[in-house]
Each structure stands twice: as C-alpha cells, then as structure tokens.
Motif scaffolding. Sequence first.
Motif: not given
Length: 274
Positions: A1-4, A6-10
Amino acid sequence: MSFADWDVLKYLASIVDILLVWFVIYKVIGLIRGTKAVQLLKGIFVILIIKFVSDVFGLNTLGWIMEQAITWGFLAIIIIFQPEFRRALEQLGRGRLFSRTGYHEEENDEKMVEAIIKATDYMAKRRIGALISVEKETGMSDYIETGIQLDSKISAELLINIFIPNTPLHDGAVIIQKNNVAAAACYLPLSESPFISKELGTRHRAALGISEVTDSVTIIVSEETGSISLTKNGELYRDLGMDKLRELLESELSLSKTNNAASARWNWRVKKDG
C-alpha cells in the motif's frame, strides 16, 4: 500500500469519526430534550461563554469564578442528574438509545386524532372529566415520569376507560407521545395567570399551565358541564364542538389541508376570560 493510499484512508477515517461524534451528540440531545437537563445544557454554554470573554478581556476574578464552576460543576451535575444518567444507561442497555426517533407518519397521526375525537365526544356527552395532552416538539418526559407508565397504542376505548370515575388512573392527565399513550395520572403544572376566569377549575389551570411551558396541545372535558376546551401556547379555546376540535387538532398536528382554517377558529384568549 502506497503512502497516498494510506493518506486517503486516514482522511476517510477522520470523516467517519466526525460523523459518528455528531450522530452521538444528536441522539443525546434527543434523549434529554424536554427534561430539566436542557436548561442545564444552556447554563453550561453560558458559563463557557463568560469564561471565554473573561479570558479575552483579562477579567481575572470572573475567570477564576467560572473556572471553579466548571471544575466542580461536573461533580454536581452527576449528583443532581443521576436519574437522567440512569435512564440513558437503561435505554442504552435495551438498545433504544440509537433507535429511530420522530413523529409517525401522517396516517398514524390521523388515527390518533380520530381516537381523541371519539373518546372526547363520548366523555363530553356523559360529563366524564378528562385531561389529554399531546406532545409535539417540546418533550414531556419530566411530566410523564410523574404518572403511571403505560406505553400503549392509542385507542378511543383506552382513553375512555382511563377516565371512568373512581378508577385508579382517572385522576390526572393522560400524555400522548409519538401516537402512544405514554402515561396516565400525570401531574401537570398549574397556571398562575391572574387572567384565568374564576369559573375554570383545576383541569383548565393544569392545561393552561402545560401550554405555557411546552408546545403541547391539551384537550379538557369538563366534569361539571361536559364542555370541551383546548389549550396551546398559553391560549384557551372554550366550548368547542366536535368539528371545531377536529379542525384545531388537525391544524396543530399539520394534518390540515390549508392554513386558512386557523383564522376561523372560535377562540377566547385567556385575558379575555378574566
């Protein structure tokens, strides 16, 4: 899973978190609506505003007093409003805290009006005294708790049976909440208005009293004369016929086809009765 990703999930988790908090706040407000806890909530907001103003303008003494009120106030709240907290926990245990709220559909409101009309007509002809209060937006939980809990489906037969003289529930008011007979033998606050006609008894004073502190609609059947009256918003409508009573109830419960019917009501204001 990319950082992008992960940011969307947060970001989505934060939105869900905010929505859940607002939902809980909405349900809690709905739970305490109509109880003395509402006035407490208003008082808390006033204290917080005063504290904020005192901090901005450097009012140290006033700020210290508000800080003490906030510090010790929560302990006082727990003690004073212990019954409300207990009721909330009981509803949470029954799974009712997050149940659907609001008024039933118009069809159920029409059935309620028909039941009230039928029961009122029967009791008026036989001079059976009655006091029926219908909750609207302002909750009446505090007054429901003063009576005998019923939580029964409304019917004309039930209302008539409650007010038959010398029965355990006939003395006091019936409160209708969400198309159900919530309680009987309830105590309503008596109006202290000096403009009430001397010929009116305790039932009329109680009906006026509850109309002064809530937006409920209350129907009175006089035991002495069999006349029918209705109160709302501190106003008294006397000597009503069944058609006029139906018109008032339908108008107040938003069942009327037009709003012009309200201007044709036969209305004696309380001040005119004095």
